[in-house]
Design a protein around this motif. Sequence first.
Motif, PDB file in Angstrom:
ATOM      1  N   THR A 519      37.560  34.229  39.161  1.00 16.42           N
ATOM      2  CA  THR A 519      37.767  33.747  37.288  1.00 16.42           C
ATOM      3  C   THR A 519      37.473  35.138  36.388  1.00 16.42           C
ATOM      4  OG1 THR A 519      36.708  31.562  37.563  1.00 16.42           O
ATOM      5  CG2 THR A 519      36.441  32.572  35.665  1.00 16.42           C
ATOM      6  N   PRO A 520      36.281  36.135  37.047  1.00  9.40           N
ATOM      7  CA  PRO A 520      35.996  37.247  36.501  1.00  9.40           C
ATOM      8  C   PRO A 520      36.919  38.030  37.101  1.00  9.40           C
ATOM      9  CG  PRO A 520      34.163  36.977  37.694  1.00  9.40           C
ATOM     10  CD  PRO A 520      34.997  35.867  37.461  1.00  9.40           C
ATOM     11  N   MET A 521      37.048  37.840  37.838  1.00  6.11           N
ATOM     12  CA  MET A 521      38.357  39.179  37.993  1.00  6.11           C
ATOM     13  C   MET A 521      40.168  38.697  37.975  1.00  6.11           C
ATOM     14  SD  MET A 521      36.932  41.293  40.022  1.00  6.11           S
ATOM     15  CE  MET A 521      38.255  42.517  40.688  1.00  6.11           C
ATOM     16  N   ALA A 522      40.225  37.328  37.781  1.00  9.08           N
ATOM     17  CA  ALA A 522      41.868  37.237  37.140  1.00  9.08           C
ATOM     18  C   ALA A 522      42.229  38.001  35.898  1.00  9.08           C
ATOM     19  CB  ALA A 522      41.538  35.722  36.132  1.00  9.08           C
ATOM     20  N   GLY A 523      43.686  38.332  36.610  1.00 10.28           N
ATOM     21  CA  GLY A 523      44.282  39.570  35.420  1.00 10.28           C
ATOM     22  C   GLY A 523      44.828  40.998  36.237  1.00 10.28           C
ATOM     23  N   LEU A 524      43.521  41.071  36.927  1.00 11.20           N
ATOM     24  CA  LEU A 524      43.255  42.426  37.509  1.00 11.20           C
ATOM     25  C   LEU A 524      44.451  43.066  38.373  1.00 11.20           C
ATOM     26  CD1 LEU A 524      39.587  42.556  37.399  1.00 11.20           C
ATOM     27  CD2 LEU A 524      41.156  44.300  35.455  1.00 11.20           C
ATOM     28  N   THR A 525      45.013  43.790  38.916  1.00  9.28           N
ATOM     29  CA  THR A 525      46.224  44.141  39.756  1.00  9.28           C
ATOM     30  C   THR A 525      45.969  45.360  40.399  1.00  9.28           C
ATOM     31  OG1 THR A 525      47.014  45.148  37.892  1.00  9.28           O
ATOM     32  CG2 THR A 525      47.723  43.308  38.244  1.00  9.28           C
ATOM     33  N   GLY A 526      46.798  45.190  41.227  1.00  9.56           N
ATOM     34  CA  GLY A 526      45.873  46.376  42.581  1.00  9.56           C
ATOM     35  C   GLY A 526      45.393  46.232  43.338  1.00  9.56           C
ATOM     36  N   GLN A 527      44.368  46.927  43.935  1.00  7.97           N
ATOM     37  CA  GLN A 527      43.388  46.582  45.049  1.00  7.97           C
ATOM     38  C   GLN A 527      42.768  46.797  44.741  1.00  7.97           C
ATOM     39  OE1 GLN A 527      41.749  50.265  46.992  1.00  7.97           O
ATOM     40  NE2 GLN A 527      41.545  49.266  49.216  1.00  7.97           N
ATOM     41  N   ILE A 528      42.035  45.007  44.828  1.00  2.94           N
ATOM     42  CA  ILE A 528      41.182  44.457  44.150  1.00  2.94           C
ATOM     43  C   ILE A 528      39.765  44.057  45.129  1.00  2.94           C
ATOM     44  CG2 ILE A 528      41.293  44.324  41.955  1.00  2.94           C
ATOM     45  CD1 ILE A 528      41.896  41.331  42.489  1.00  2.94           C
ATOM     46  N   ALA A 569      26.887  38.355  35.103  1.00  5.77           N
ATOM     47  CA  ALA A 569      27.478  39.810  35.686  1.00  5.77           C
ATOM     48  C   ALA A 569      28.765  40.037  36.226  1.00  5.77           C
ATOM     49  CB  ALA A 569      26.816  39.575  37.307  1.00  5.77           C
ATOM     50  N   GLY A 570      29.591  39.072  36.999  1.00  5.58           N
ATOM     51  CA  GLY A 570      31.070  39.115  36.543  1.00  5.58           C
ATOM     52  C   GLY A 570      31.440  39.636  35.633  1.00  5.58           C
ATOM     53  N   VAL A 571      31.798  38.573  34.436  1.00  4.77           N
ATOM     54  CA  VAL A 571      31.599  39.054  33.268  1.00  4.77           C
ATOM     55  C   VAL A 571      31.927  40.792  32.895  1.00  4.77           C
ATOM     56  CG1 VAL A 571      32.238  38.338  30.711  1.00  4.77           C
ATOM     57  CG2 VAL A 571      31.829  37.036  32.346  1.00  4.77           C
ATOM     58  N   ALA A 572      30.868  41.102  33.130  1.00  5.25           N
ATOM     59  CA  ALA A 572      30.693  42.675  32.914  1.00  5.25           C
ATOM     60  C   ALA A 572      31.400  43.683  33.510  1.00  5.25           C
ATOM     61  CB  ALA A 572      29.194  42.796  32.779  1.00  5.25           C
ATOM     62  N   ALA A 573      30.879  43.286  34.720  1.00  5.72           N
ATOM     63  CA  ALA A 573      31.583  43.999  35.452  1.00  5.72           C
ATOM     64  C   ALA A 573      33.266  44.136  35.299  1.00  5.72           C
ATOM     65  CB  ALA A 573      31.571  43.648  37.249  1.00  5.72           C
ATOM     66  N   ALA A 574      33.819  42.837  35.410  1.00  7.72           N
ATOM     67  CA  ALA A 574      34.968  43.148  35.134  1.00  7.72           C
ATOM     68  C   ALA A 574      35.722  43.373  33.769  1.00  7.72           C
ATOM     69  CB  ALA A 574      35.800  41.081  34.962  1.00  7.72           C
ATOM     70  N   GLN A 575      34.788  43.777  32.578  1.00  8.57           N
ATOM     71  CA  GLN A 575      35.312  44.639  32.178  1.00  8.57           C
ATOM     72  C   GLN A 575      35.369  46.370  32.125  1.00  8.57           C
ATOM     73  OE1 GLN A 575      32.370  42.318  28.847  1.00  8.57           O
ATOM     74  NE2 GLN A 575      33.294  43.571  27.794  1.00  8.57           N
ATOM     75  N   VAL A 576      34.499  46.199  32.708  1.00  9.24           N
ATOM     76  CA  VAL A 576      34.098  47.814  32.875  1.00  9.24           C
ATOM     77  C   VAL A 576      36.075  47.971  33.693  1.00  9.24           C
ATOM     78  CG1 VAL A 576      33.175  49.471  33.995  1.00  9.24           C
ATOM     79  CG2 VAL A 576      32.192  48.424  32.512  1.00  9.24           C
ATOM     80  N   LEU A 577      35.936  47.817  34.846  1.00  7.96           N
ATOM     81  CA  LEU A 577      36.897  47.735  36.315  1.00  7.96           C
ATOM     82  C   LEU A 577      38.773  47.707  35.689  1.00  7.96           C
ATOM     83  CD1 LEU A 577      35.929  44.636  39.589  1.00  7.96           C
ATOM     84  CD2 LEU A 577      35.979  47.772  39.108  1.00  7.96           C
ATOM     85  N   LYS A 578      38.254  46.419  34.357  1.00  7.55           N
ATOM     86  CA  LYS A 578      39.424  46.697  33.395  1.00  7.55           C
ATOM     87  C   LYS A 578      39.969  48.267  32.806  1.00  7.55           C
ATOM     88  CE  LYS A 578      42.085  43.664  29.903  1.00  7.55           C
ATOM     89  NZ  LYS A 578      42.156  42.309  28.957  1.00  7.55           N
ATOM     90  N   ALA A 579      38.651  48.061  32.403  1.00  7.67           N
ATOM     91  CA  ALA A 579      39.014  49.783  31.235  1.00  7.67           C
ATOM     92  C   ALA A 579      39.498  51.065  32.439  1.00  7.67           C
ATOM     93  CB  ALA A 579      37.578  49.861  30.584  1.00  7.67           C
ATOM     94  N   GLY A 580      38.633  51.252  33.280  1.00  5.89           N
ATOM     95  CA  GLY A 580      38.614  52.627  33.820  1.00  5.89           C
ATOM     96  C   GLY A 580      39.286  52.153  35.568  1.00  5.89           C
ATOM     97  N   GLY A 581      39.333  51.078  36.146  1.00  8.56           N
ATOM     98  CA  GLY A 581      40.183  50.846  37.429  1.00  8.56           C
ATOM     99  C   GLY A 581      41.395  51.173  37.194  1.00  8.56           C
ATOM    100  N   LYS A 582      42.104  51.606  38.599  1.00  6.56           N
ATOM    101  CA  LYS A 582      43.980  51.764  38.767  1.00  6.56           C
ATOM    102  C   LYS A 582      44.342  50.528  39.597  1.00  6.56           C
ATOM    103  CE  LYS A 582      44.293  55.878  35.321  1.00  6.56           C
ATOM    104  NZ  LYS A 582      44.513  57.568  35.562  1.00  6.56           N
ATOM    105  N   GLY A 583      45.572  49.768  39.656  1.00  3.21           N
ATOM    106  CA  GLY A 583      45.665  49.762  40.853  1.00  3.21           C
ATOM    107  C   GLY A 583      46.245  50.924  41.703  1.00  3.21           C
TER     108      GLY A 583
END
Length: 583
Positions: A519-528, A569-583
């Motif tokens: 659920t919190p990781m939904a929409g995040l692409t690349g190596q996750i 915790a999942g919601v908070a972590a996903a916000q940061v991954l969405k802003a700074g993570g790259k697939g």
Amino acid sequence: MRDEREPDGYQGYTGHTELDGYDIEYGDRDGDEAGAPRRSGTRKAVLAAVGGVFAALLAVGAYGLHNIVTAVEGGSSNGGSGAQASATAKIPQAPPTTEEAAAVAKDFLAAWSRGDVTAASALTNRPETARAALAAFQENVAARTLALAATGPAAAGTDGEPVVGFRAKAEFEGATGAWEYDGTLGVVRGGSGKAVVHWAPTVLHPHLAQGGTIAVKTLPDPVSKPTDRNGKPLEGFPSLAAVLPRITPAEGGTVVSGRAVVLSAAGKEPEQLYVLTPPSAPQVKLTLDAELQRVAEEAIKQQAAGGKPASLVAIQPSTGHILAMAYSPSGHNRAVSAGQAPGSTMKVITSAALLEAGVTPDTVVPCKDTTNSPRQWHNDERGDFPAYTLADDFSHSCNTGFIDKGLEKLQPGTLTKVARDQFGLGLEWHIGIDSRDATIPVPRTNDEAAAEYIGQGTIQVNSLAMASVAAAVQSGKFRQPVLRDDAKRVTAPGSLPAGVAKDLRAMMARTATQGTARTPMAGLTGQIGAKTGTAESGGTATNSWFIAYRGDLAVAAEVDGGGHGFAAAGVAAAQVLKAGGKG
């Protein structure tokens, strides 16, 4: 006949005259312009009465004036009483010509330039005052060279007094440039009738007022202000308010005190006229990323609403650099200094130990509804799932499967050794600020071992430690997290086997897309990859834990009393991954 006390050539007179009961005073008195008569109210009649005398004065010259005044007084040009014989008069003189003004300004500026304050002050209408001021300027400014020159011809001022503009250029030892400024000086008639510089503090500098000083002063030592990895300022972040003041320059770095020409005046802030050498302090670039820090602060603020303590740490797996560090409430930095059980996020390390003990992701590890160690344990997802594999247990966060297989395959102390040797947990870290190292004790009983396999019991970690676990899985290697590059890192005694790291990445990827973290990781692409955790804290509310990575960014977050790991915790972590993570 000429009065013996009269200077050579006409220079005017000074004296006091009584005429038919009226007073007339002439001469240079304090506050009078040179040659200007001073009149009281009773003098107006005399001035009117002797209007013709003054008209004649302009025609007959100085000697004629002397005889006329003496005659009006009833005295003689040859003598008379002492008071009357000494009475003289001084008439207004014409202002200096522009040629005279230019000449005296040139001589004055030349004398000042070569440091001859005596000669320079003698060319003013207030020699003693000018000499003291010029000497103080020379001593306090202490320029290596001083060049002053007129910038153009003299011009008539608003009051008729000629004004000469000039350019000053001062060079100093150790300074790369020169202090330059434009000034002006006025020219008047002196007591001798010669053109002289009209002395005022503004001759030294146009901003200088009476009572002010100009001097070269040492500037206050600068305070080193750490920046992020791109040189951006880090002030204003709540989680860094207590951290930044404790950041010191690298060993051997020196603070350089600056020097500046400073104008000081009573009741005003000192004005820096020119900086000779700018102050400098060794700059410290932290590994933080200001933009990611902003996102982390906002994510924790949202999840900490209602007073829940929370923290988050983001790490770059390829370098170990700490990119963001946020926590709430302010004060104790729980992101790096707290100690608490991580819940099922610990199953990443338990899985590594099981994989090294011969278990594979496809090994059947039944997920029973309950199990005993002899303490009874159960799962959040109630029911029996006898066909679950290790990968299934991981993605569904099955407690009983990990406890049973851990008690079967692992020796007491194995989990402690894997955590220390391959993930660096339990080693002494030096990240650049004070932090708390992880504690994973060797269990003494099966109950203690069972608790540790699922992240409960006496294990003590924080967001920093668990973000490092996620980073080690993503990159396949433990790199001690640091907040600054010059921090002394420790290295793990062993290394994570490549095959084990590969299996862990596959299991975390499955959890992020199909398991408890979907659920919190939904929409995040690349190596996750991700792992949830729900830790019991002794109360009715459980603590929410979440570790994850996306590309070259790993994050761990925890919210005290936040419930299930996929929630707060999942919601908070996903916000940061969405802003700074790259697939």
